[in-house]
Design an enzyme around this catalytic site. Structure first.
Site, mmCIF file in Angstrom:
data_model
loop_
_atom_site.group_PDB
_atom_site.id
_atom_site.type_symbol
_atom_site.label_atom_id
_atom_site.label_comp_id
_atom_site.label_asym_id
_atom_site.label_seq_id
_atom_site.Cartn_x
_atom_site.Cartn_y
_atom_site.Cartn_z
ATOM 1 N N HIS A 138 40.383 50.623 60.559
ATOM 2 C CA HIS A 138 41.439 52.339 60.187
ATOM 3 C C HIS A 138 41.492 52.675 61.790
ATOM 4 O O HIS A 138 42.806 53.115 61.589
ATOM 5 C CB HIS A 138 40.676 52.848 59.610
ATOM 6 C CG HIS A 138 40.457 52.779 57.761
ATOM 7 N ND1 HIS A 138 39.533 52.496 57.382
ATOM 8 C CD2 HIS A 138 41.621 52.219 56.487
ATOM 9 C CE1 HIS A 138 39.465 51.904 56.153
ATOM 10 N NE2 HIS A 138 40.819 51.761 55.964
ATOM 11 N N SER A 149 37.019 47.591 53.674
ATOM 12 C CA SER A 149 35.711 48.947 53.123
ATOM 13 C C SER A 149 35.035 48.864 52.319
ATOM 14 O O SER A 149 33.645 48.448 51.987
ATOM 15 C CB SER A 149 36.404 50.497 52.700
ATOM 16 O OG SER A 149 37.160 50.539 53.850
ATOM 17 N N LYS A 166 38.123 54.119 40.263
ATOM 18 C CA LYS A 166 37.140 54.279 40.669
ATOM 19 C C LYS A 166 36.057 55.093 40.805
ATOM 20 O O LYS A 166 36.359 55.328 41.966
ATOM 21 C CB LYS A 166 37.523 52.683 41.324
ATOM 22 C CG LYS A 166 38.356 53.092 42.504
ATOM 23 C CD LYS A 166 38.371 51.536 43.498
ATOM 24 C CE LYS A 166 39.245 52.661 44.518
ATOM 25 N NZ LYS A 166 40.284 51.180 45.393
ATOM 26 N N ARG A 222 46.419 42.840 57.135
ATOM 27 C CA ARG A 222 45.614 42.237 57.544
ATOM 28 C C ARG A 222 46.189 40.883 57.908
ATOM 29 O O ARG A 222 46.207 40.474 59.200
ATOM 30 C CB ARG A 222 44.679 42.474 57.725
ATOM 31 C CG ARG A 222 43.815 44.140 57.264
ATOM 32 C CD ARG A 222 42.596 44.253 56.536
ATOM 33 N NE ARG A 222 43.575 44.028 55.500
ATOM 34 C CZ ARG A 222 42.000 44.375 54.485
ATOM 35 N NH1 ARG A 222 40.982 45.044 54.534
ATOM 36 N NH2 ARG A 222 42.928 44.561 52.969
#
Ligand code: PNS
Length: 160
Positions: free
Chosen positions: A19, A130, A43, A92
Site C-alpha cells: 500500500h 493484508s 467482514k 498486483r
C-alpha cells in the site's frame, strides 16, 4: 486547472508496504491524495477502524499532500463530497483485474465524472496482501520488510 484530488480507498487491515509503495507513487502525481478506510464492512476486521486509521496516520505523516480519512456507503457519493476526480487502485497481478474492472465500471456507471486509475506497486510486493499478512502473523512467521515496523509491533500485541 483545478487541483486533482484522488481517493485511495480500501480496508487497510492492516496497511502493508505494498500500500505504502503505491501511495508514495501516487502522491507524486496527484495534487492531493485521500487514503480512506471503508467503515461498516460486513467482514469482521482484525483491527478496528480507529486502529487502522492510527497506523495509516503514523506511516503517512511525512507526506504533506496525503490525508487519511474514512468513509461509509457508496464510494462515488464520498468522491462527490470530496470533489475527487480520481479513484486510485493498485493492481498486483492479472487475478486482481476482474474484480477491479467490475468495480471500476460500476463506479463509472454511478458517477461518469470520476476516473479509476490503476497503478502497479513495486514487483517486490506483487504477492503481498493484508489477508496474507494477517495469516502469517497468526502463524508466527516473519513479516520483516512486508509491513511497517509499527504495524509489525501492533500485530505482535494483537495476536501475541
Ligand atoms: O481494500 P479492499 O477491501 O479491496 O477495498 C474495497 C473497496 C473499499 C474499494 C470497495 O469495497 C468499495 O469501494 N466499497 C464501497 C461500496 C461501494 O461503493 N460499492 C459500489 C461500487 S463497486
Amino acid at each position: 486547472m483545478k487541483p486533482v484530488i484522488a481517493i485511495c480507498p480500501g480496508s487497510f487491515d492492516p496497511v502493508t508496504n505494498g500500500h505504502l509503495d503505491l501511495i508514495e507513487r501516487a502522491a507524486k502525481i496527484f495534487d492531493k491524495l485521500i487514503v480512506s478506510v471503508l467503515r461498516n464492512q460486513e467482514k469482521e476486521p482484525l483491527f478496528d477502524l480507529e486502529e487502522r486509521l492510527e497506523m495509516l496516520r503514523e506511516v503517512l505523516r511525512a507526506y504533506p499532500n496525503v490525508e487519511v480519512d474514512s468513509f461509509a456507503g457508496l464510494l462515488m457519493e464520498y468522491a462527490r463530497q470530496k470533489q475527487a476526480r480520481v479513484i486510485l487502485r493498485g493492481i498486483r497481478a492479472v487475478s486482481d483485474y476482474e474484480y477491479e474492472l467490475q468495480m471500476a465500471l460500476m463506479n463509472r456507471k454511478l458517477e461518469p465524472q470520476v476516473e479509476t486509475v490503476f497503478m502497479l506497486p513495486g514487483e517486490a510486493y506483487s504477492y503481498l496482501s493484508s489477508r496474507l499478512v494477517r495469516e502469517v502473523a497468526r502463524l508466527g512467521g516473519s513479516l520483516k520488510g512486508l509491513v511497517p515496523a509499527i504495524v509489525e509491533e501492533r500485530l505482535r500485541v494483537k495476536i501475541g
